[in-house]
Design an enzyme around this catalytic site. Sequence first.
Site, PDB file in Angstrom:
ATOM      1  N   HIS A  65       0.830  -1.221   0.000  1.00  0.00           N
ATOM      2  CA  HIS A  65       0.000   0.000   0.000  1.00  0.00           C
ATOM      3  C   HIS A  65       0.858   1.262   0.000  1.00  0.00           C
ATOM      4  O   HIS A  65       0.535   2.246  -0.667  1.00  0.00           O
ATOM      5  CB  HIS A  65      -0.951  -0.013   1.200  1.00  0.00           C
ATOM      6  CG  HIS A  65      -2.028  -1.043   1.057  1.00  0.00           C
ATOM      7  ND1 HIS A  65      -2.463  -1.844   2.087  1.00  0.00           N
ATOM      8  CD2 HIS A  65      -2.759  -1.415  -0.024  1.00  0.00           C
ATOM      9  CE1 HIS A  65      -3.416  -2.647   1.661  1.00  0.00           C
ATOM     10  NE2 HIS A  65      -3.600  -2.422   0.376  1.00  0.00           N
ATOM     11  N   ASP A 159      -4.814  -0.530  -8.494  1.00  0.00           N
ATOM     12  CA  ASP A 159      -4.548  -1.481  -7.408  1.00  0.00           C
ATOM     13  C   ASP A 159      -5.515  -2.647  -7.601  1.00  0.00           C
ATOM     14  O   ASP A 159      -6.495  -2.794  -6.885  1.00  0.00           O
ATOM     15  CB  ASP A 159      -4.790  -0.757  -6.076  1.00  0.00           C
ATOM     16  CG  ASP A 159      -4.615  -1.662  -4.874  1.00  0.00           C
ATOM     17  OD1 ASP A 159      -4.283  -2.847  -5.042  1.00  0.00           O
ATOM     18  OD2 ASP A 159      -4.837  -1.178  -3.752  1.00  0.00           O
ATOM     19  N   THR A 161      -6.590  -6.790  -8.966  1.00  0.00           N
ATOM     20  CA  THR A 161      -6.217  -8.200  -8.956  1.00  0.00           C
ATOM     21  C   THR A 161      -5.343  -8.486 -10.189  1.00  0.00           C
ATOM     22  O   THR A 161      -5.117  -7.611 -11.024  1.00  0.00           O
ATOM     23  CB  THR A 161      -7.495  -9.065  -8.990  1.00  0.00           C
ATOM     24  OG1 THR A 161      -8.445  -8.423  -9.843  1.00  0.00           O
ATOM     25  CG2 THR A 161      -8.132  -9.186  -7.624  1.00  0.00           C
TER      26      THR A 161
HETATM   27  N1  SAM Z   1      -3.084  -5.893  -3.546  1.00  0.00           N
HETATM   28  C1  SAM Z   1      -3.769  -6.804  -4.339  1.00  0.00           C
HETATM   29  C2  SAM Z   1      -2.923  -7.613  -5.292  1.00  0.00           C
HETATM   30  O1  SAM Z   1      -2.034  -7.080  -5.981  1.00  0.00           O
HETATM   31  O2  SAM Z   1      -3.125  -8.807  -5.327  1.00  0.00           O
HETATM   32  C3  SAM Z   1      -4.946  -6.167  -4.944  1.00  0.00           C
HETATM   33  C4  SAM Z   1      -5.947  -5.962  -3.850  1.00  0.00           C
HETATM   34  S1  SAM Z   1      -7.424  -5.211  -4.250  1.00  0.00           S
HETATM   35  C5  SAM Z   1      -8.416  -6.054  -3.085  1.00  0.00           C
HETATM   36  C6  SAM Z   1      -7.885  -5.768  -5.853  1.00  0.00           C
HETATM   37  C7  SAM Z   1      -9.280  -5.292  -6.216  1.00  0.00           C
HETATM   38  O3  SAM Z   1      -9.379  -5.095  -7.623  1.00  0.00           O
HETATM   39  C8  SAM Z   1     -10.416  -6.258  -5.847  1.00  0.00           C
HETATM   40  O4  SAM Z   1     -11.136  -5.731  -4.771  1.00  0.00           O
HETATM   41  C9  SAM Z   1     -11.260  -6.354  -7.138  1.00  0.00           C
HETATM   42  O5  SAM Z   1     -12.652  -6.311  -6.880  1.00  0.00           O
HETATM   43  C10 SAM Z   1     -10.775  -5.125  -7.890  1.00  0.00           C
HETATM   44  N2  SAM Z   1     -11.001  -5.150  -9.344  1.00  0.00           N
HETATM   45  C11 SAM Z   1     -10.715  -6.134 -10.236  1.00  0.00           C
HETATM   46  N3  SAM Z   1     -11.103  -5.768 -11.474  1.00  0.00           N
HETATM   47  C12 SAM Z   1     -11.628  -4.511 -11.374  1.00  0.00           C
HETATM   48  C13 SAM Z   1     -12.196  -3.589 -12.306  1.00  0.00           C
HETATM   49  N4  SAM Z   1     -12.321  -3.897 -13.605  1.00  0.00           N
HETATM   50  N5  SAM Z   1     -12.633  -2.392 -11.839  1.00  0.00           N
HETATM   51  C14 SAM Z   1     -12.526  -2.075 -10.522  1.00  0.00           C
HETATM   52  N6  SAM Z   1     -12.011  -2.918  -9.598  1.00  0.00           N
HETATM   53  C15 SAM Z   1     -11.562  -4.104 -10.015  1.00  0.00           C
END
Ligand code: SAM
Length: 282
Positions: A65, A159, A161
């Site tokens: 973070h 940030d 997935t």
């Molecule tokens: N730190 C983490 C990692 O690198 O593995 C990422 C954590 S964060 C919880 C990732 C977030 O991306 C998830 O909550 C997911 O719902 C979100 N996410 C994935 N695709 C997305 C999109 N198209 N728009 C917005 N959020 C998205």
Amino acid sequence: MNPSEWFTEQAADTGTAFSLKIKQKLHEEQSEFQFLEIYETESFGNLMVIDGCTMVSTRDNFFYHEMMSHPALFTHPNPKRVWIIGGGDCGTLKEVLKHSTVEEAVQIDIDERVTRLAEIYFPELCESNNDPRAQLKFIDGIKWVKDAAPNSVDIIIVDSTDPIGPAQGLFSKAFYQDCFNCLSENGMVVQQSESALLHLKLIGEMRDAMGSAGFSHLQTLFFPQCLYPSGWWSATIASKTELSQFRELDSANKAFDTVFYNVDIHKAALAQPEFVKKAFSI
Ligand code: SAM
């Protein structure tokens, strides 16, 4: 190992795995978008897992973070408007709001359930959610950026997935072009860019896509993150303007606490390993 006592993330494509000894599973659910699990671990506090991939732990989230936010915010000359695409655990939002220059920080995560679970199991990451400068939106970040007007934002932090499922489009040239169009004059994107040891090809493809979307200056920073495959992670900044320097004095005199980030860590994260220089001709 007894699988009922350990959570293991298998990164089958890289032939690696990472395990944490667990005390108990606290929660699981299938949201509209992904499978969410929360564990209580023996030594890393709580752990969030999405679709089998480790996302965040109480013990080591500060590396990620802090490095997803402070290097970019201390590089932009005057960051006022920041968007976080993804980031539903709210840890990056908390770090962004530590900067007094920031007037507006919008977190845009596709999945509201990630944030609702973070509020329960990672309350320390959500403690700035009621800051009057913060807004939480629950929609697709790809659409949010596509629909945005020119000059809407100074820094976009991606940030997300890994580049599968709903996050796949966040690693595309079309997305970076939409980012370019809505960023201000000195605007920049910073995106988590996986492991240089395991995913060098992906980082190269990201950098190429960012470059062909119009970002003339790129910087990949390296930092430890034991929860993620290989334990060595990266973030890539794509900027409209020169990136060779950051606001070193402001970083050295920062008026807020961090666990990992400081001016020397920032400088160290910019150092490029020989194999990376060779791969990207830098
Ligand atoms: N730190 C983490 C990692 O690198 O593995 C990422 C954590 S964060 C919880 C990732 C977030 O991306 C998830 O909550 C997911 O719902 C979100 N996410 C994935 N695709 C997305 C999109 N198209 N728009 C917005 N959020 C998205």
